[in-house]
Design an enzyme around this catalytic site. Structure first.
Site, PDB file in Angstrom:
ATOM      1  N   GLU B 282       0.823  -1.201   0.000  1.00  0.00           N
ATOM      2  CA  GLU B 282       0.000   0.000   0.000  1.00  0.00           C
ATOM      3  C   GLU B 282       0.860   1.255   0.000  1.00  0.00           C
ATOM      4  O   GLU B 282       0.559   2.238  -0.692  1.00  0.00           O
ATOM      5  CB  GLU B 282      -0.927   0.008   1.222  1.00  0.00           C
ATOM      6  CG  GLU B 282      -2.396   0.127   0.851  1.00  0.00           C
ATOM      7  CD  GLU B 282      -3.309   0.022   2.064  1.00  0.00           C
ATOM      8  OE1 GLU B 282      -4.200  -0.839   2.026  1.00  0.00           O
ATOM      9  OE2 GLU B 282      -3.115   0.775   3.048  1.00  0.00           O
ATOM     10  N   GLU B 285       2.278   1.769  -3.374  1.00  0.00           N
ATOM     11  CA  GLU B 285       1.204   2.230  -4.263  1.00  0.00           C
ATOM     12  C   GLU B 285       0.922   3.721  -4.034  1.00  0.00           C
ATOM     13  O   GLU B 285       0.751   4.484  -4.978  1.00  0.00           O
ATOM     14  CB  GLU B 285      -0.057   1.394  -3.996  1.00  0.00           C
ATOM     15  CG  GLU B 285      -1.052   1.383  -5.144  1.00  0.00           C
ATOM     16  CD  GLU B 285      -2.316   0.602  -4.793  1.00  0.00           C
ATOM     17  OE1 GLU B 285      -2.288  -0.209  -3.833  1.00  0.00           O
ATOM     18  OE2 GLU B 285      -3.330   0.822  -5.476  1.00  0.00           O
ATOM     19  N   CYS B 308      -7.982  -2.429   3.704  1.00  0.00           N
ATOM     20  CA  CYS B 308      -7.733  -3.611   4.535  1.00  0.00           C
ATOM     21  C   CYS B 308      -8.944  -4.006   5.364  1.00  0.00           C
ATOM     22  O   CYS B 308      -8.928  -5.022   6.024  1.00  0.00           O
ATOM     23  CB  CYS B 308      -6.512  -3.386   5.424  1.00  0.00           C
ATOM     24  SG  CYS B 308      -6.500  -1.783   6.153  1.00  0.00           S
ATOM     25  N   SER B 328      -6.929   1.460  -2.659  1.00  0.00           N
ATOM     26  CA  SER B 328      -5.749   0.656  -2.957  1.00  0.00           C
ATOM     27  C   SER B 328      -6.214  -0.726  -3.413  1.00  0.00           C
ATOM     28  O   SER B 328      -7.214  -1.247  -2.936  1.00  0.00           O
ATOM     29  CB  SER B 328      -4.912   0.529  -1.684  1.00  0.00           C
ATOM     30  OG  SER B 328      -4.048  -0.563  -1.802  1.00  0.00           O
ATOM     31  N   LYS B 367     -14.732 -10.500   8.002  1.00  0.00           N
ATOM     32  CA  LYS B 367     -13.683 -11.392   7.493  1.00  0.00           C
ATOM     33  C   LYS B 367     -14.222 -12.778   7.217  1.00  0.00           C
ATOM     34  O   LYS B 367     -13.699 -13.517   6.395  1.00  0.00           O
ATOM     35  CB  LYS B 367     -12.533 -11.448   8.489  1.00  0.00           C
ATOM     36  CG  LYS B 367     -11.885 -10.083   8.730  1.00  0.00           C
ATOM     37  CD  LYS B 367     -10.478 -10.003   8.173  1.00  0.00           C
ATOM     38  CE  LYS B 367      -9.965  -8.569   8.145  1.00  0.00           C
ATOM     39  NZ  LYS B 367      -9.831  -7.972   9.480  1.00  0.00           N
ATOM     40  N   GLU B 370     -15.438 -12.255   3.893  1.00  0.00           N
ATOM     41  CA  GLU B 370     -14.341 -11.996   2.960  1.00  0.00           C
ATOM     42  C   GLU B 370     -13.640 -13.283   2.540  1.00  0.00           C
ATOM     43  O   GLU B 370     -13.348 -13.493   1.359  1.00  0.00           O
ATOM     44  CB  GLU B 370     -13.325 -11.037   3.601  1.00  0.00           C
ATOM     45  CG  GLU B 370     -12.195 -10.657   2.651  1.00  0.00           C
ATOM     46  CD  GLU B 370     -11.068  -9.893   3.342  1.00  0.00           C
ATOM     47  OE1 GLU B 370     -10.751 -10.224   4.503  1.00  0.00           O
ATOM     48  OE2 GLU B 370     -10.504  -8.981   2.709  1.00  0.00           O
ATOM     49  N   GLU B 375     -12.890 -14.421  -5.506  1.00  0.00           N
ATOM     50  CA  GLU B 375     -11.597 -13.975  -6.026  1.00  0.00           C
ATOM     51  C   GLU B 375     -10.442 -14.343  -5.093  1.00  0.00           C
ATOM     52  O   GLU B 375      -9.293 -14.184  -5.448  1.00  0.00           O
ATOM     53  CB  GLU B 375     -11.619 -12.475  -6.333  1.00  0.00           C
ATOM     54  CG  GLU B 375     -11.877 -11.552  -5.169  1.00  0.00           C
ATOM     55  CD  GLU B 375     -13.366 -11.252  -4.924  1.00  0.00           C
ATOM     56  OE1 GLU B 375     -14.208 -12.132  -5.205  1.00  0.00           O
ATOM     57  OE2 GLU B 375     -13.674 -10.155  -4.429  1.00  0.00           O
ATOM     58  N   CYS B 512     -10.520  -1.907  14.334  1.00  0.00           N
ATOM     59  CA  CYS B 512     -10.738  -3.314  14.652  1.00  0.00           C
ATOM     60  C   CYS B 512     -10.830  -3.585  16.155  1.00  0.00           C
ATOM     61  O   CYS B 512     -11.422  -4.574  16.565  1.00  0.00           O
ATOM     62  CB  CYS B 512      -9.639  -4.172  14.049  1.00  0.00           C
ATOM     63  SG  CYS B 512      -9.574  -4.032  12.263  1.00  0.00           S
TER      64      CYS B 512
HETATM   65  S1  SF4 Z   1     -13.152  -5.468  12.644  1.00  0.00           S
HETATM   66 FE1  SF4 Z   1     -14.364  -3.868  11.722  1.00  0.00          FE
HETATM   67  S2  SF4 Z   1     -12.860  -2.309  11.225  1.00  0.00           S
HETATM   68 FE2  SF4 Z   1     -11.728  -4.192  11.528  1.00  0.00          FE
HETATM   69  S3  SF4 Z   1     -11.594  -5.099   9.528  1.00  0.00           S
HETATM   70 FE3  SF4 Z   1     -13.378  -5.966  10.492  1.00  0.00          FE
HETATM   71  S4  SF4 Z   1     -15.043  -4.697   9.776  1.00  0.00           S
HETATM   72 FE4  SF4 Z   1     -13.169  -3.575   9.401  1.00  0.00          FE
END
Ligand code: SF4
Ligand code: SF4
Ligand code: SF4
Ligand code: SF4
Ligand code: SF4
Ligand code: FES
Lengths: 504, 588
Positions: B282, B285, B308, B328, B367, B370, B375, B512
């Protein structure tokens, strides 16, 4: 459509004095906001009766401040719900600074003289400085909606709505909005939410809509009847208006009179009239049977009984009795009305109308309905009556808006007066009114039965058979019901032409 | 100031204070349920709907909701009159009467506000037998909605609509059937939900849950054919202790590593390693875009947005389709880790990709979504197989009878466990951009940075702006946490009102550390602040504090990747975004 255009001043001076003051009618009604049913509603006729003279008078002769003083002096209280002082509400809204102000007329499903409503709204708008009005009806289909549309068009054509009304520099127009039939939208804050395009549910009233309401602007919300009363006050003065009614409630109230009275109709009475006069003079007495109670304010109201018949009818008396006026209706009940059934039906309505926002109403209406269903279905116990009282009380004290607060009123103000009837339902499982089918025991009086057999032929479960007893004076043997087979549908009783079948 | 008495105790409060807050001020506890506030973060849910906080006020005919009643001069409040206590109890009983009382098996048990209330009120039986309301259970890749347990507190709705401005949840139906759901009661996965999970964090009961991967993980661990590796995100180590009775902000990195080994993971690695890698990509970039921009290349778009946070990625895919080339293209640390583990590390270890099970321990709900995105799969095999939340890890540790506090402090395995302080601070709002600045500064100026801490980038305000001097080049930086704040900042950028070189966005309040996979904070924002402080403390304790100084990162580039943002790096560490605006329902 009429295109007449009456010059402002000439007309207003002559006609104002010529509008006759409403007088008490022989049946004790006093019609200030309602027009006589025979009179047509179109603009020309309305104008002949003096429509818009009060508006003209305000625009040409009164400052907004003066209009508010007049309304305050008249003692007019909001006709929609709790009966707040209309003048005070106008004052707050008028004194709140705002580039734009709104006026909302909560018409619910109210049916009033359309031109009077428009005129009242325009006067209020002038007084508080609003330029936009909304007329809200609960549903688009109501017959009054079409009439109102026509009246609005006429008013615009005649220059009583729109830009620069009658050259006064004051501009005001009214748009119509319709609900989805939901009852709780009648609640002030819920209505504003709904009109803003949000879910129709009440909000905590802080600050008041008069300070920050529709779209964040100062907003005056009044009920349709309140607006319809305004022109008369301007025309005949605050003193005249405040001479009508009781110490705390001035003027008149429009009521829908229905149920077991001979003359079911839309009436308007001065505050202070007694329930006895309403039922026995205006209503021309009971249609059938004996007076048992009067259901006031529909499902979220309460009942008045024998003991209230001779008390002066006004907001204070109702409050004392734990009854909310609501939209203003009186349904007269006779001894064939079963109180638990009445309570059940009303709670079903409330459960259907609950918006679901607050716990006591969302779940309480459902639970109360279930308990009442149990009681009317002969499955109730004394504990259920206790639960009924406690839950109704908590719901009344804790619900967020008027719907949930008033829904249990009926329980609270019947539970003591009709305690014996309720106890009978849960102990001996008897329903004196005969409405609770589960508890009914149908019986044929063998002396009255002429043996025609109509009941036997209509009984769906063949529970009726012929006996071998022939009553004196009759030719055929009488009938009897096998109680083990009877499903208590009541078909036999309905069919008997000789009143030989009754519920014991 | 206003004077009043509560339970006969005098109290003085500023005008506008609610009875609830006035009572708290003098240590009087009034139970609440729907009221929810994240103090200092502009999140307040005040529908006054649950009616659990009813109190008696002298002169008022009815009971009043303490959370929504403003104090007035001379008010006399009684919180524990028989009337008020009975009413509050009846209200809770009513709630329970329409609730599946399966506390024994409920995911929220032990952390549930309703359960706590019922216990505190000593409710031993539910007096109103009757019908229950039923709603279809909705299971998405990250969140489970079990609306039979919903108590209509509307916290999720406020969080999603007002705080996150996502607008995925709304009250629907009326009366007894009222419930909060996506529009038309569709599945959450078909709504514009970003899976930030903040609704789950706010939900007082077990109506909103996260999907759990723990079972699959344990069965992989017990499969001798599989090599199971785990990565732990920076924010986990500063919050995990809370689940074991420790104070918020206690750092348990070493013990957590020990616990993971005892759970049977073959290798315990660190997402911080991947965070350092993210900075390499990043940061490069960012410098590339800035220098091309300064050289007059009109095709370059600034600011560069961090990418991220997967909640944020989902959000801009739905809401800012015209800006898909602005963020990014670097993958999130979780995904970079998976990608490197299943290529570089697998080759090094002589392992086949499909024999490695890559698990992540995350403070995050998004996550979970994700790691399932197409992909991020190679021939159907995901780079990261399973994602477990901080709470999920705590459950596993408890399940295995491990006493966290008694464990020794152990170190991560290498090479994917080596990290710098820059990787650590990823866990807090402002941390990613601070880490990027540490590296970009040195790469750009070719000078060494002595003071690595940038206090102007730290803090807890929802939107922050700062300028960092890159030896004569002023670099303008924006920071937002919470998606509503991100939206506001982005709208400003889109309209051209402000100009930034780089913007960091985190979906969760505080970053987070306030993620929805963390131990429940029940609206206490101090907990989030303490975790944040702990993150910066961990950074201070690190020998290396700049990503580009991480020796294992240097080695990774030398041995395998080549240049940052080079060909191989692009293939493994970068991604692309999709226009998902057809899911968006609200416009602000
Ligand atoms: S905990 Fe919240 S701020 Fe951290 S990556 Fe996950 S969604 Fe994003
Ligand atoms: S009392 Fe009933 S209608 Fe009123 S807010 Fe509560 S749930 Fe809605
Ligand atoms: S949501 Fe709470 S009260 Fe309901 S079952 Fe789960 S733990 Fe029990
Ligand atoms: S996860 Fe986030 S975006 Fe999705 S419904 Fe919950 S609060 Fe809204
Ligand atoms: S899902 Fe949870 S947060 Fe949302 S309204 Fe229901 S109980 Fe409240
Ligand atoms: S906490 Fe006050 S009404 Fe819910």
């Amino acid at each position: 459509m009429s295109t007449e255009n009456i010059p402002l001043h000439e007309d207003s001076t002559t006609a104002t004095s010529s509008i006759p003051r409403p007088e008490l009618l022989p049946d004790h009604q006093l019609r200030i906001t309602l027009r006589n049913p025979e009179e047509p509603e179109d603009y020309c006729s309305a104008r002949e009766r003096g429509a818009y003279l009060a508006l003209e008078r305000c625009l040409s002769g009164f400052k907004p401040r003066e209009v508010i003083s007049l309304i305050r002096a008249s003692g007019l209280r909001g006709r929609g719900g709790a009966g707040f002082s209309t003048g005070e509400k106008w004052k707050v809204c008028a004194e709140t600074a705002g580039s734009q102000k709104w006026l909302i007329c909560n018409a619910g499903e109210g049916d009033h003289d359309c031109h009077r409503v428009i005129e009242g709204m325009a006067i209020a708008a002038y007084a508080v400085g609003a330029s936009q009005g909304i007329l809200y009806f609960r549903a688009e289909g109501a017959p009054v909606v079409a009439r109102m549309k026509k009246a609005l068009d006429e008013a615009r054509q005649q220059g009583f709505l729109g830009a620069d009304i009658k050259g006064s520099g004051f501009s005001f127009d009214i748009a119509m909005h319709y609900g989805i039939g939901s009852f709780v939208c009648g609640e002030e804050t819920a209505l504003i939410q709904y009109l803003e395009g949000n879910r129709c549910e009440p909000h905590v009233k802080q600050p008041f809509p008069a300070v920050r309401g529709y779209m964040g602007h100062p907003t005056l919300v009044n009920n349709i009847e309140t607006f319809a009363t305004v022109p008369a006050i301007i025309n005949h003065g605050a003193e005249w208006f405040s001479s009508i009614g009781t110490d705390t409630c001035k003027g008149t109230k429009v009521l829908t009179l229905s149920g077991q009275v001979k003359n079911e109709s839309l009436i308007e009475v001065p505050f202070g009239i007694t329930l006895r006069e309403i039922i026995f003079t205006i209503g021309k007495g009971m249609k059938n049977g004996k007076f048992k109670a009067a259901l006031i304010g529909g499902s979220t109201g309460g009942v008045l009984t024998e003991q209230h018949l001779d008390l002066p009818f006004d907001y204070d008396m109702l409050e004392e009795a734990g009854v909310a006026m609501g939209p203003g209706s009186i349904q007269v009940l006779n001894e064939n009305s079963c109180i638990p059934t009445l309570l059940k039906n009303n709670m079903e309505f409330a459960a259907d109308e609950s918006c679901g926002k607050c716990t006591p109403c969302r779940i309480g209406t459902k639970r109360l309905y279930e308990v009442l269903d149990k009681i009317t279905d002969a499955r109730g116990t004394m504990d259920d009556l206790q639960e009924l009282r406690n839950l109704a009380q908590v719901m009344h004290e804790t619900s967020l808006c008027g719907l949930g607060r008033n829904a249990p009123n009926l329980i609270l103000n019947t539970i003591d007066v009709f305690w014996d009837e309720l106890v009978e339902h849960v102990t001996t499982h008897r329903c004196v009114a005969g409405q609770c089918k589960k508890m009914a025991t149908f019986s044929i009086d063998r002396e009255k039965c002429i043996g025609c057999g109509l009941c036997m032929r209509n009984c769906p479960v063949a529970a009726i058979t012929r006996t071998d007893y022939i009553a004196p004076g009759h030719k055929l043997a009488s009938m009897a019901i096998d109680l083990d087979k009877c499903v208590k549908c009541g078909t036999c009783k309905a069919n008997c032409k000789f009143s030989a079948i009754s519920i014991i | 100031m206003i004077n009043l008495t509560i339970d006969n105790k005098p109290v003085q409060v500023p005008e506008g204070t609610t009875v609830l807050k006035a009572a708290r001020q003098i240590g009087i506890h009034i139970p609440t349920l729907c009221y929810y506030e994240l103090d200092g973060m502009k999140l307040e849910n005040k529908p006054a709907g649950c009616r659990v906080c009813m109190v008696e006020i002298k002169g008022q005919k009815r009971l009043m909701a303490a959370c929504a009643t403003e104090c007035k001069e001379g008010m006399e409040v009684h919180t524990n009159s028989l009337r008020a206590v009975n009413a509050r109890r009846t209200v809770v009983e009513l709630m329970l009467s329409d609730h599946p009382s399966d506390c024994l098996t409920c995911s929220k048990s032990g952390d549930c506000d309703l359960q706590r209330l019922s216990q505190a009120m000593g409710i031993r039986e539910i007096p109103f037998p009757g019908e229950h309301s039923h709603h279809r259970k909705d299971i998405s890749p990250a969140i489970i909605r079990d609306m039979d347990k919903c108590i209509m507190c509307r916290r999720c709705e406020t969080v999603c609509n007002e705080f996150q401005t996502v607008g995925a949840l709304h009250a629907i139906n009326r009366g007894f059937n009222a419930v909060v759901a996506p529009a038309f009661e569709q599945d959450l996965v078909d709504s514009p939900c970003t899976f930030c999970g903040q609704c789950v964090m706010a939900c007082p009961v077990g109506a909103l849950n996260t999907v759990s991967h723990t079972r699959q993980v344990m069965s992989a661990i017990n499969n001798p054919k599989k090599t199971v590796i785990v990565q732990t995100a920076p924010a986990v180590r500063v919050a995990l202790g809370e689940e074991f009775g420790m104070q918020p902000g206690e750092v348990v990195t070493g013990k957590m590593v020990a616990a993971l080994r005892r759970l049977g993971f073959d290798y315990v690695f660190d997402t911080d390693f991947a965070a350092d890698l993210t900075i390499m990509e990043e940061g490069t970039e960012l410098l590339d875009r800035i220098s091309r921009h300064m050289a007059g290349d009109k095709s370059v778009r600034l600011p560069i947005l961090t990418s991220c946070c997967p909640g944020w990625v989902n959000f801009f895919e739905y809401n800012f389709p015209d800006m898909l080339d602005v963020p990014s293209s670097a993958k999130s640390p979780q995904q970079m880790f998976g990608s490197i583990a299943k290529s570089y590390w697998a080759e090094k270890m002589g392992l086949k990709r499909e024999d490695i099970v890559c698990v992540s321990i995350m403070p995050c709900v998004a996550k979970k979504y994700e790691c399932g995105r197409d992909e991020f799969k190679v021939d159907g095999n995901p780079d990261v197989d399973f994602s477990i939340s901080t709470r999920g890890l705590a459950r596993l540790i408890k399940q295995y009878g491990i006493t966290l506090s008694e464990l020794p402090e152990e170190d991560f395995d290498r090479p994917l466990g080596e990290s710098t302080g820059a990787g650590v601070i990823f866990g807090s709002t402002g941390g990613v951009i601070e880490a990027a600045v540490r590296t970009a500064y040195e790469l750009y100026t070719k000078k060494s940075l002595d003071r690595v801490e940038f206090s102007q980038l730290r803090g807890i305000e929802g939107i922050r702006e700062a300028t960092v001097d890159f030896d004569g080049l002023p670099v303008h930086i924006g920071i937002a946490h919470g998606l509503g704040n991100a939206r506001r900042l982005l709208e400003k950028v889109r309209s051209g009102k402000v100009q930034f070189h780089a913007i960091e966005v985190m979906a969760c309040p505080g970053g987070c550390v306030g993620g929805a996979g963390q131990p429940f904070h029940h609206g206490n924002s101090d907990i989030i602040r303490k975790r944040q402080e702990a993150i910066y403390k961990e950074d201070r304790g690190k020998a290396l504090r700049k990503s580009h100084e991480n020796p294992d990162i240097i080695k990774l580039y030398n041995e395998y990747l080549g240049e940052p943002c080079g060909h191989k790096a692009h293939e493994l560490l970068h991604t692309h975004y999709f226009d998902k605006s057809d899911k968006t329902v609200i416009e602000i």
